[in-house]
Each structure stands twice: as structure tokens, then as C-alpha cells.
Motif scaffolding. Structure first.
Motif, mmCIF file in Angstrom:
data_model
loop_
_atom_site.group_PDB
_atom_site.id
_atom_site.type_symbol
_atom_site.label_atom_id
_atom_site.label_comp_id
_atom_site.label_asym_id
_atom_site.label_seq_id
_atom_site.Cartn_x
_atom_site.Cartn_y
_atom_site.Cartn_z
ATOM 1 N N PHE A 168 -40.220 -71.955 -96.481
ATOM 2 C CA PHE A 168 -39.577 -73.146 -96.017
ATOM 3 C C PHE A 168 -38.077 -72.882 -96.479
ATOM 4 C CE2 PHE A 168 -38.152 -77.755 -96.311
ATOM 5 C CZ PHE A 168 -38.534 -77.881 -95.097
ATOM 6 N N ALA A 169 -37.062 -73.213 -95.624
ATOM 7 C CA ALA A 169 -35.922 -72.999 -95.604
ATOM 8 C C ALA A 169 -34.865 -73.685 -96.916
ATOM 9 C CB ALA A 169 -34.863 -73.475 -94.235
ATOM 10 N N SER A 181 -33.605 -78.398 -108.589
ATOM 11 C CA SER A 181 -34.826 -78.837 -109.209
ATOM 12 C C SER A 181 -36.041 -78.692 -108.542
ATOM 13 C CB SER A 181 -34.439 -80.409 -109.779
ATOM 14 O OG SER A 181 -34.736 -81.167 -108.782
ATOM 15 N N LYS A 182 -36.994 -78.862 -109.508
ATOM 16 C CA LYS A 182 -38.454 -78.615 -109.305
ATOM 17 C C LYS A 182 -38.853 -80.087 -108.411
ATOM 18 C CE LYS A 182 -42.324 -76.490 -111.251
ATOM 19 N NZ LYS A 182 -42.997 -76.058 -112.292
ATOM 20 N N PHE A 183 -38.135 -81.183 -108.880
ATOM 21 C CA PHE A 183 -38.483 -82.418 -108.037
ATOM 22 C C PHE A 183 -38.265 -82.242 -106.503
ATOM 23 C CE2 PHE A 183 -36.985 -86.459 -106.702
ATOM 24 C CZ PHE A 183 -38.292 -87.103 -106.829
ATOM 25 N N GLU A 184 -36.764 -81.808 -106.633
ATOM 26 C CA GLU A 184 -36.455 -81.537 -104.886
ATOM 27 C C GLU A 184 -37.369 -80.691 -104.114
ATOM 28 O OE1 GLU A 184 -31.683 -81.729 -105.079
ATOM 29 O OE2 GLU A 184 -32.495 -80.108 -106.107
ATOM 30 N N ALA A 185 -37.737 -79.633 -104.758
ATOM 31 C CA ALA A 185 -38.722 -78.751 -104.199
ATOM 32 C C ALA A 185 -40.156 -79.631 -103.860
ATOM 33 C CB ALA A 185 -39.115 -77.479 -104.834
ATOM 34 N N TYR A 186 -40.424 -80.140 -104.709
ATOM 35 C CA TYR A 186 -41.986 -81.207 -104.530
ATOM 36 C C TYR A 186 -41.485 -82.050 -103.388
ATOM 37 C CZ TYR A 186 -45.729 -84.203 -105.417
ATOM 38 O OH TYR A 186 -46.810 -85.193 -105.193
ATOM 39 N N TYR A 211 -42.148 -72.075 -105.854
ATOM 40 C CA TYR A 211 -42.067 -70.954 -106.635
ATOM 41 C C TYR A 211 -40.563 -70.980 -106.918
ATOM 42 C CZ TYR A 211 -39.145 -69.255 -102.525
ATOM 43 O OH TYR A 211 -38.181 -69.282 -101.430
ATOM 44 N N ARG A 212 -40.302 -70.014 -108.096
ATOM 45 C CA ARG A 212 -39.168 -70.087 -108.533
ATOM 46 C C ARG A 212 -38.468 -68.550 -108.170
ATOM 47 N NH1 ARG A 212 -37.319 -72.001 -114.555
ATOM 48 N NH2 ARG A 212 -35.016 -72.205 -114.010
ATOM 49 N N ALA A 213 -37.260 -68.632 -107.728
ATOM 50 C CA ALA A 213 -36.617 -67.525 -107.085
ATOM 51 C C ALA A 213 -35.837 -67.031 -108.306
ATOM 52 C CB ALA A 213 -35.484 -67.859 -105.963
ATOM 53 N N ARG A 214 -35.117 -65.699 -108.121
ATOM 54 C CA ARG A 214 -34.506 -65.188 -109.354
ATOM 55 C C ARG A 214 -33.349 -65.677 -109.749
ATOM 56 N NH1 ARG A 214 -34.573 -59.162 -106.736
ATOM 57 N NH2 ARG A 214 -36.225 -59.636 -105.399
ATOM 58 N N SER A 215 -32.898 -66.345 -108.910
ATOM 59 C CA SER A 215 -31.588 -67.245 -108.981
ATOM 60 C C SER A 215 -31.850 -68.474 -109.884
ATOM 61 C CB SER A 215 -31.031 -67.630 -107.760
ATOM 62 O OG SER A 215 -31.784 -68.678 -107.151
ATOM 63 N N GLY A 216 -33.008 -68.720 -110.302
ATOM 64 C CA GLY A 216 -33.454 -70.022 -111.131
ATOM 65 C C GLY A 216 -33.822 -71.124 -109.981
ATOM 66 N N LYS A 217 -33.608 -71.030 -108.915
ATOM 67 C CA LYS A 217 -33.669 -72.407 -108.070
ATOM 68 C C LYS A 217 -35.140 -72.277 -107.583
ATOM 69 C CE LYS A 217 -29.020 -72.817 -106.465
ATOM 70 N NZ LYS A 217 -28.192 -72.787 -105.266
ATOM 71 N N VAL A 227 -40.014 -73.425 -101.679
ATOM 72 C CA VAL A 227 -41.342 -73.888 -101.001
ATOM 73 C C VAL A 227 -41.767 -72.767 -100.013
ATOM 74 C CG1 VAL A 227 -42.777 -75.677 -99.797
ATOM 75 C CG2 VAL A 227 -40.889 -76.298 -101.303
ATOM 76 N N ARG A 228 -43.173 -72.389 -100.138
ATOM 77 C CA ARG A 228 -43.832 -71.492 -99.246
ATOM 78 C C ARG A 228 -45.157 -72.021 -99.093
ATOM 79 N NH1 ARG A 228 -44.878 -65.839 -102.867
ATOM 80 N NH2 ARG A 228 -46.356 -66.676 -104.040
ATOM 81 N N PHE A 229 -45.847 -71.723 -97.798
ATOM 82 C CA PHE A 229 -47.215 -72.109 -97.707
ATOM 83 C C PHE A 229 -47.634 -71.016 -96.564
ATOM 84 C CE2 PHE A 229 -44.199 -74.174 -94.603
ATOM 85 C CZ PHE A 229 -44.736 -74.092 -93.500
ATOM 86 N N ARG A 230 -49.022 -71.186 -96.438
ATOM 87 C CA ARG A 230 -49.865 -70.413 -95.526
ATOM 88 C C ARG A 230 -50.132 -71.456 -94.166
ATOM 89 N NH1 ARG A 230 -52.508 -67.384 -100.070
ATOM 90 N NH2 ARG A 230 -51.428 -65.585 -99.991
ATOM 91 N N ARG A 231 -50.109 -70.841 -92.984
ATOM 92 C CA ARG A 231 -50.620 -72.046 -92.027
ATOM 93 C C ARG A 231 -52.159 -71.373 -91.512
ATOM 94 N NH1 ARG A 231 -46.286 -73.834 -87.849
ATOM 95 N NH2 ARG A 231 -44.460 -73.881 -89.228
#
Length: 67
Positions: free
Chosen positions: A7-8, A13-18, A42-48, A51-55
């Protein structure tokens, strides 16, 4: 299909990703084009956070009503 769809954007924060997870799931249900499966944060190397998913490719015509 066994590929991850990312997802783009990354979120501070984890809350924003949720919140993005909830949007992805709701959007796919409204459009009825495909169902997201295995949605995860997921957490990127940058610490941010991202969101990812399978369709699940289950095409449903827009004029067909599901019961």
C-alpha cells in the motif's frame, strides 16, 4: 496469486498504519473487485510503518448483489 501488494506510503506510527489497514479492507469490500487476505503492518528499515496484503482474485461484477 501469492505476491504482496504494498500500500502506498509509509507512516510515522503503527496507529496510522493500522488506520490504513482498515481503509484497505473496507475499500476492497465496497468495490467488490478482490478480497485482501493476509493484511499486515510491516516496519521498514527507516523505522516507519507500512501496509501490505495479498489479494484473492475473486472478481464479482458490480451489478451482482452478494447475499
Amino acid at each position: 496469486m501469492d505476491e504482496w501488494v504494498y500500500f502506498a506510503g509509509l507512516y510515522e506510527s503503527k496507529f496510522e498504519a493500522y488506520c490504513a489497514v482498515m481503509w484497505v479492507e473496507a475499500d476492497e469490500r465496497i468495490r467488490r473487485t478482490a478480497r485482501p487476505t493476509d493484511v499486515e503492518i510491516y516496519r521498514a528499515r527507516s523505522g516507519k510503518y507500512g501496509v501490505r496484503f495479498r489479494r484473492e482474485d475473486a472478481f464479482v461484477p458490480a451489478n451482482k448483489v452478494l447475499t
